[in-house]
Each structure stands twice: as C-alpha cells, then as structure tokens.
Scaffold this active site. Sequence first.
Site, short mmCIF file in Angstrom:
data_model
loop_
_atom_site.label_atom_id
_atom_site.label_comp_id
_atom_site.label_asym_id
_atom_site.label_seq_id
_atom_site.Cartn_x
_atom_site.Cartn_y
_atom_site.Cartn_z
N SER A 200 1.13 -3.75 -7.42
CA SER A 200 2.40 -3.02 -7.56
C SER A 200 2.91 -3.20 -8.98
CB SER A 200 3.44 -3.55 -6.57
OG SER A 200 4.71 -3.03 -6.89
N LYS B 170 -5.75 -4.85 -2.80
CA LYS B 170 -5.32 -3.53 -3.30
C LYS B 170 -5.20 -3.57 -4.81
CE LYS B 170 -2.18 0.26 -2.24
NZ LYS B 170 -1.15 0.73 -1.29
N ASN C 60 -3.38 1.79 -5.98
CA ASN C 60 -1.92 1.78 -5.94
C ASN C 60 -1.39 2.90 -6.86
OD1 ASN C 60 0.78 0.78 -5.51
ND2 ASN C 60 -0.06 -1.27 -5.24
N THR C 61 -0.11 2.84 -7.18
CA THR C 61 0.52 3.84 -8.04
C THR C 61 0.17 3.59 -9.51
OG1 THR C 61 2.52 2.49 -8.16
CG2 THR C 61 2.43 4.18 -6.46
N ASN D 82 5.96 -2.87 -9.79
CA ASN D 82 7.41 -3.05 -9.69
C ASN D 82 7.85 -4.48 -9.46
OD1 ASN D 82 7.80 -0.20 -9.94
ND2 ASN D 82 7.12 -0.01 -7.82
#
Length: 344
Positions: free
Chosen positions: A175, A217, A246-247, A177
Amino acid sequence: MLYPLLRPLLFKFDAETAHEHTLKMLDRAHRLHLTPLAASPAARQPVQAMGLTFPNPVGLAAGLDKNGAHIDALAALGFGFIEIGTVTPRPQDGNPKPRLFRLPEHEAIINRMGFNNHGVAALLDNVRRSKFKGVLGINIGKNAITPIENAVDDYLACLDQVYAAASYVTVNISSPNTKNLRQLQQGDELGRLLAALKQRQLALADQHGRYVPLAVKIAPDLDDEQIAEIARLLTGNGIDGVIATNTTLSRREVAGHPLESEAGGLSGAPVRARSTEVIRKLHKELGGAMPIIGVGGILSGNDAVEKLDAGASLVQLYSGLIYRGPELVGECARATAQYLQARN
C-alpha cells in the site's frame, strides 16, 4: 441489472459515502433474498491453487470490506473467493477525509485511505457471525504508529490471530498510503519479514493441525530487477502465492486530470496494462513455483482473461465493481471459465 440505474445516484455522493451506502444496500438485498436482481449468475469453474479449491477464479480484492462486515452479501454476488481487510492489530482511523476520489473519465479511483479499520478482534467477530463457508482470505498490515523497523511484530500478531479463521492470509507490503510500507518490498527487509512469517506459519500449522497458505501482495511500481528479486525471495522462503498488483503512484495515464495531483494510489483502468505486465514478468521469474492472483484494472471479462493469459491462476476485482457494478462478477466468471475450458 439494477446498477446502471443506481450508479448516477451513487455518484452524486462523495466516493466514501457512496461506498458505505452501497454496502448497506447489498446487505439489505441479501437479507431480502434479492441479490439475483443485482448480479448475474457466475459460471462454476473450479481452480486448484495454494492447496485450496476455488469454485471459480474470480475473487473480491481486499479493501472493499475492510472489517469483514459484509461477507455474506458479497459472497452472494458469485465470487469464487472473498478477501477481507487490510486489518491491523489495533483499530485505526486511517488518513483524514477526503481520501477517496473518482476519476470517471478514466474509470479510475485514487485512494489514500491508510488502512482504516476496526482492528483484528472486531474483524474476527464479524467472521464468526458470517455464514460463509467458502474460500476466505484475510489481508494483514501494520499500524501506522508502528515504526517500520518493528513492522514484523504487527504482521506476526495479526497472523497469530487470523490464522484459524482464514483460508489463506495475505501480507500487504505494497500500500502506498502507510508511510515507508513499500520499503518492506526491498531485498534484505523483505527477506527478514518473509522468513519470520514462514517460521510462524509452520508453528501455527502444527498448533492448529491445519496449513493456511501465505500470499504476499506487491506493487506495480517495480522494475524488472526488483520483480526478479521478489520472485527469488518468495520462492526461497516457501511463500504459497503472490498477488499482483496493488495501486500505482504513477499518474502517467491520467495526466492533465484535475485530480492528478491528489496523493494516494491510483486503481482502475489506468493500472490494467502495468499490472498485466508485472504478472507476465513475475510468472516468467517464478517458473510456476507458486500461483499468481492478478488484480488491477479489470473492468470486463476480457480484462480478466488477459490476466490469466499473462500467467495468473486467479483474479480479483475492486475498482471495476464501482464502475460496472455486481454484474461484472458473473461476466468475469463466465469469460474465465470459457478461457480455461478452451485451454484445457
């Protein structure tokens, strides 16, 4: 069938409010046995991966149901498996709002949620209340207040607690974030984390008399050398699967959009090609050593097939559901079933 009518109304709300309303509507529809009005039937095409049998290869990606509060309603849409989380040892609010943005022109989402969740104990309460008996993945992360050098403690704490409830556990190290989280994808740090998790997984398997697979991930923002190194470390540490991807932090595909400069991870159609490219390279590096779960920009059955053709064994949906609605699940299940039957 109903979603094209509901979408304009939902898009009048900010993205996070619409997300909450949608989940409440799905719960209500499920209680009233109305889910068939929202979703088309999913084809059955069993897939063996990570020692598990998936009724079809189309799953729900983590992030949509962070606390596992909507498992039964989501499973009724026809998914072959459900992944909940990301969950952290302790509850946390995540980043300040607004933190979720739609880019409809690009069929994309930018999010900087920051692992907002009610904590692992609350998630497990929800899992226990669920009637779902299918394949359930639980995605684990670290709390924002935990220093990155102590991240392994959070992952081990989560693994200990979710092990008995999960069909498989996903380790989220990608992630964008959570500050410095992606450092954990780097050589030495990744090696130490994976070794600790593998050791604990084997101890828990002895303790519970049941082996629960571990998946990791990864991000799309990796060069070829990093992909090769990650593949080597995953294989060397006996990890059971990998989720790609992921993003992305890249804004190349949405350059010039008014929301281009919003911080966070970009998902949806703009990440499709890069995600597929990472899957293809990862598949080559792994040489079949473990299954890949492909996620990123799947907005049609053809997109799902593209991931399988690149080397994925399974796929997951999230952003595509926001733009296409529940019908996407059945469409992808039918397309992947047709592809797999033709290939076999």
